[in-house]
Structure formats: C-alpha cells, structure tokens
Design a protein around this motif. Sequence first.
Motif, PDB file in Angstrom:
ATOM      1  N   SER A 140      -2.842   6.144   0.823  1.00 40.13           N
ATOM      2  CA  SER A 140      -3.540   6.028   2.110  1.00 40.13           C
ATOM      3  C   SER A 140      -3.120   4.748   2.828  1.00 40.13           C
ATOM      4  CB  SER A 140      -5.055   6.028   1.890  1.00 40.13           C
ATOM      5  OG  SER A 140      -5.458   7.228   1.287  1.00 40.13           O
ATOM      6  N   THR A 141      -2.999   4.837   4.135  1.00 41.71           N
ATOM      7  CA  THR A 141      -2.637   3.656   4.928  1.00 41.71           C
ATOM      8  C   THR A 141      -3.878   2.937   5.438  1.00 41.71           C
ATOM      9  OG1 THR A 141      -2.386   5.057   6.888  1.00 41.71           O
ATOM     10  CG2 THR A 141      -0.386   4.565   5.608  1.00 41.71           C
ATOM     11  N   TYR A 142      -5.007   3.638   5.481  1.00 44.16           N
ATOM     12  CA  TYR A 142      -6.256   3.002   5.879  1.00 44.16           C
ATOM     13  C   TYR A 142      -6.780   2.206   4.695  1.00 44.16           C
ATOM     14  CZ  TYR A 142     -10.969   2.123   7.452  1.00 44.16           C
ATOM     15  OH  TYR A 142     -12.128   1.489   7.817  1.00 44.16           O
ATOM     16  N   GLU A 143      -7.061   0.934   4.924  1.00 45.55           N
ATOM     17  CA  GLU A 143      -7.581   0.065   3.865  1.00 45.55           C
ATOM     18  C   GLU A 143      -9.027  -0.301   4.196  1.00 45.55           C
ATOM     19  OE1 GLU A 143      -4.826  -3.184   3.344  1.00 45.55           O
ATOM     20  OE2 GLU A 143      -3.458  -1.879   2.222  1.00 45.55           O
ATOM     21  N   PRO A 144      -9.962   0.120   3.352  1.00 42.70           N
ATOM     22  CA  PRO A 144     -11.384  -0.145   3.589  1.00 42.70           C
ATOM     23  C   PRO A 144     -11.683  -1.641   3.700  1.00 42.70           C
ATOM     24  CG  PRO A 144     -11.092   1.438   1.814  1.00 42.70           C
ATOM     25  CD  PRO A 144      -9.746   0.892   2.126  1.00 42.70           C
ATOM     26  N   ARG A 145     -12.646  -1.965   4.559  1.00 43.36           N
ATOM     27  CA  ARG A 145     -13.064  -3.355   4.748  1.00 43.36           C
ATOM     28  C   ARG A 145     -14.410  -3.640   4.089  1.00 43.36           C
ATOM     29  NH1 ARG A 145     -10.726  -1.394   9.207  1.00 43.36           N
ATOM     30  NH2 ARG A 145     -12.642  -0.752  10.209  1.00 43.36           N
ATOM     31  N   SER A 146     -15.146  -2.582   3.721  1.00 42.86           N
ATOM     32  CA  SER A 146     -16.517  -2.761   3.236  1.00 42.86           C
ATOM     33  C   SER A 146     -16.670  -2.682   1.729  1.00 42.86           C
ATOM     34  CB  SER A 146     -17.421  -1.704   3.878  1.00 42.86           C
ATOM     35  OG  SER A 146     -17.357  -1.817   5.281  1.00 42.86           O
ATOM     36  N   PHE A 147     -15.604  -2.391   1.020  1.00 43.31           N
ATOM     37  CA  PHE A 147     -15.660  -2.315  -0.443  1.00 43.31           C
ATOM     38  C   PHE A 147     -14.268  -2.551  -1.009  1.00 43.31           C
ATOM     39  CE2 PHE A 147     -15.351   2.000   1.272  1.00 43.31           C
ATOM     40  CZ  PHE A 147     -14.234   2.500   0.618  1.00 43.31           C
ATOM     41  N   PRO A 148     -14.194  -3.012  -2.251  1.00 42.19           N
ATOM     42  CA  PRO A 148     -12.891  -3.283  -2.870  1.00 42.19           C
ATOM     43  C   PRO A 148     -12.141  -1.995  -3.207  1.00 42.19           C
ATOM     44  CG  PRO A 148     -14.662  -3.751  -4.422  1.00 42.19           C
ATOM     45  CD  PRO A 148     -15.307  -3.395  -3.112  1.00 42.19           C
ATOM     46  N   PHE A 149     -10.830  -2.111  -3.284  1.00 36.79           N
ATOM     47  CA  PHE A 149      -9.987  -0.952  -3.571  1.00 36.79           C
ATOM     48  C   PHE A 149      -8.681  -1.404  -4.192  1.00 36.79           C
ATOM     49  CE2 PHE A 149      -8.678  -2.492   0.542  1.00 36.79           C
ATOM     50  CZ  PHE A 149      -7.298  -2.411   0.494  1.00 36.79           C
ATOM     51  N   GLU A 150      -7.989  -0.476  -4.783  1.00 44.42           N
ATOM     52  CA  GLU A 150      -6.610  -0.627  -5.243  1.00 44.42           C
ATOM     53  C   GLU A 150      -5.865   0.590  -4.725  1.00 44.42           C
ATOM     54  OE1 GLU A 150      -5.164  -3.049  -7.045  1.00 44.42           O
ATOM     55  OE2 GLU A 150      -7.014  -4.177  -7.376  1.00 44.42           O
ATOM     56  N   HIS A 151      -4.594   0.406  -4.389  1.00 43.69           N
ATOM     57  CA  HIS A 151      -3.813   1.573  -3.998  1.00 43.69           C
ATOM     58  C   HIS A 151      -3.565   2.453  -5.226  1.00 43.69           C
ATOM     59  CE1 HIS A 151      -2.808   1.140   0.270  1.00 43.69           C
ATOM     60  NE2 HIS A 151      -2.923  -0.153   0.050  1.00 43.69           N
ATOM     61  N   PHE A 152      -3.005   1.868  -6.261  1.00 45.56           N
ATOM     62  CA  PHE A 152      -2.705   2.593  -7.486  1.00 45.56           C
ATOM     63  C   PHE A 152      -3.221   1.779  -8.658  1.00 45.56           C
ATOM     64  CE2 PHE A 152       0.405   3.879  -4.329  1.00 45.56           C
ATOM     65  CZ  PHE A 152       0.256   5.260  -4.370  1.00 45.56           C
ATOM     66  N   MET A 153      -3.569   2.464  -9.733  1.00 48.24           N
ATOM     67  CA  MET A 153      -4.157   1.794 -10.887  1.00 48.24           C
ATOM     68  C   MET A 153      -3.467   2.271 -12.165  1.00 48.24           C
ATOM     69  SD  MET A 153      -8.167   2.322  -9.816  1.00 48.24           S
ATOM     70  CE  MET A 153      -8.844   1.263 -11.098  1.00 48.24           C
ATOM     71  N   GLU A 154      -3.390   1.367 -13.123  1.00 46.12           N
ATOM     72  CA  GLU A 154      -2.928   1.750 -14.445  1.00 46.12           C
ATOM     73  C   GLU A 154      -3.944   2.734 -15.025  1.00 46.12           C
ATOM     74  OE1 GLU A 154      -0.071   0.988 -15.887  1.00 46.12           O
ATOM     75  OE2 GLU A 154       0.490  -0.166 -14.096  1.00 46.12           O
ATOM     76  N   PRO A 155      -3.506   3.680 -15.840  1.00 46.21           N
ATOM     77  CA  PRO A 155      -4.429   4.682 -16.387  1.00 46.21           C
ATOM     78  C   PRO A 155      -5.658   4.094 -17.077  1.00 46.21           C
ATOM     79  CG  PRO A 155      -2.167   5.320 -16.846  1.00 46.21           C
ATOM     80  CD  PRO A 155      -2.124   3.935 -16.242  1.00 46.21           C
ATOM     81  N   GLU A 156      -5.493   3.021 -17.826  1.00 44.93           N
ATOM     82  CA  GLU A 156      -6.653   2.430 -18.515  1.00 44.93           C
ATOM     83  C   GLU A 156      -7.631   1.793 -17.527  1.00 44.93           C
ATOM     84  OE1 GLU A 156      -3.215  -0.515 -18.729  1.00 44.93           O
ATOM     85  OE2 GLU A 156      -3.423   1.606 -19.229  1.00 44.93           O
ATOM     86  N   ASP A 157      -7.136   1.233 -16.433  1.00 46.81           N
ATOM     87  CA  ASP A 157      -8.010   0.661 -15.410  1.00 46.81           C
ATOM     88  C   ASP A 157      -8.743   1.762 -14.641  1.00 46.81           C
ATOM     89  OD1 ASP A 157      -7.166  -1.899 -16.133  1.00 46.81           O
ATOM     90  OD2 ASP A 157      -5.565  -1.916 -14.634  1.00 46.81           O
ATOM     91  N   PHE A 158      -8.030   2.847 -14.372  1.00 41.36           N
ATOM     92  CA  PHE A 158      -8.639   3.996 -13.706  1.00 41.36           C
ATOM     93  C   PHE A 158      -9.776   4.542 -14.570  1.00 41.36           C
ATOM     94  CE2 PHE A 158      -9.196   8.407 -12.622  1.00 41.36           C
ATOM     95  CZ  PHE A 158      -9.012   8.468 -11.249  1.00 41.36           C
TER      96      PHE A 158
END
Length: 165
Positions: A40-58
Amino acid sequence: MIFACAGSRPYQFNRLFEELDRLVASGDVGGEVFAQIGASTYEPRSFPFEHFMEPEDFKAAEERADIVISHGASGSIMGALNAGKKVIAVARLARYGEHINDHQVAINETLAREGLVLNVADMADLGPAIRALQSGEVELRAWRNDNPTAIVDAIDEFIQESFHD
C-alpha cells in the motif's frame, strides 16, 4: 488490539488503511491498532504500521490481537482463525487495482455464511463491524480443525467450482 494485514503480494490496499486511519483518528475506533500494510502507498498517521514483516513478527502481532482485519486471502484468514481470533474479512477488488480479479469476494462471503468471519463488503461498514466485535454484539463461530489446511482446501474447491463452470 486490532491487527490489520494486507499480505505480501504486490497489490496495494489503500482503501482499507485510509478508512481504518480515519476511524482511529476520529475516535470511532479505540484501543491499540497495528497494521501490516504490504505494498500500500497510503501510510496511516493514527496508528503504527510496517509495510512487510518477518513471519515470526507477523505471528506475534496476530497472537497479541483480539481482532484481525484481513484481506480476503485464504491463507491469512486461516492463520487468524487457527489462532482463535475474531476476523473481519475485507476483499481486495480489481476495480481499485487491489488484485487481478474479485475472487476474494466469494471467499469472504462463504466464510461469513459459515459464521467464521464478519465480511465487510463496503468500507462504510468497517467501523460498525469493529464495534460489533469489540462489544460482543456479534459472535463468530470458533474454527477448530485438526487438519490446518482444511479451510484452504474447502475454499480452493469452492473457487474451482465457481470459476470453472
């Protein structure tokens, strides 16, 4: 916590994250929110996010969540159901450039008919769906199966029957 995920395929899901960001910013949805927004190109401003995550973090984020908001990929939904989470399923749609076709609609509708997920077909229904699950107004059937691929097999069979007349 609410964990929203869009998977790792090269398709944006800006509609979902724009609406979730609006709901959190306005206070319509409270509590902790975290997202894996993929391409996604939209990046939220009201909560934390990651673009992609390692499987264990997900998996760790999914485990912490009470509610998982998932795109309509059978693997993502199955993972959340197997983890015992309440799932809101939102289909990616081809007309918004979110996928190559609308097969996720059929997946979400089928699982919703079985009482396993809450299907959100219109982004205007996302806030009410979250509140319904948070308040207990809507109860979903728990998915328990000794065969962890059974739901994927059932969905794949449904897709084959639906799209290969």
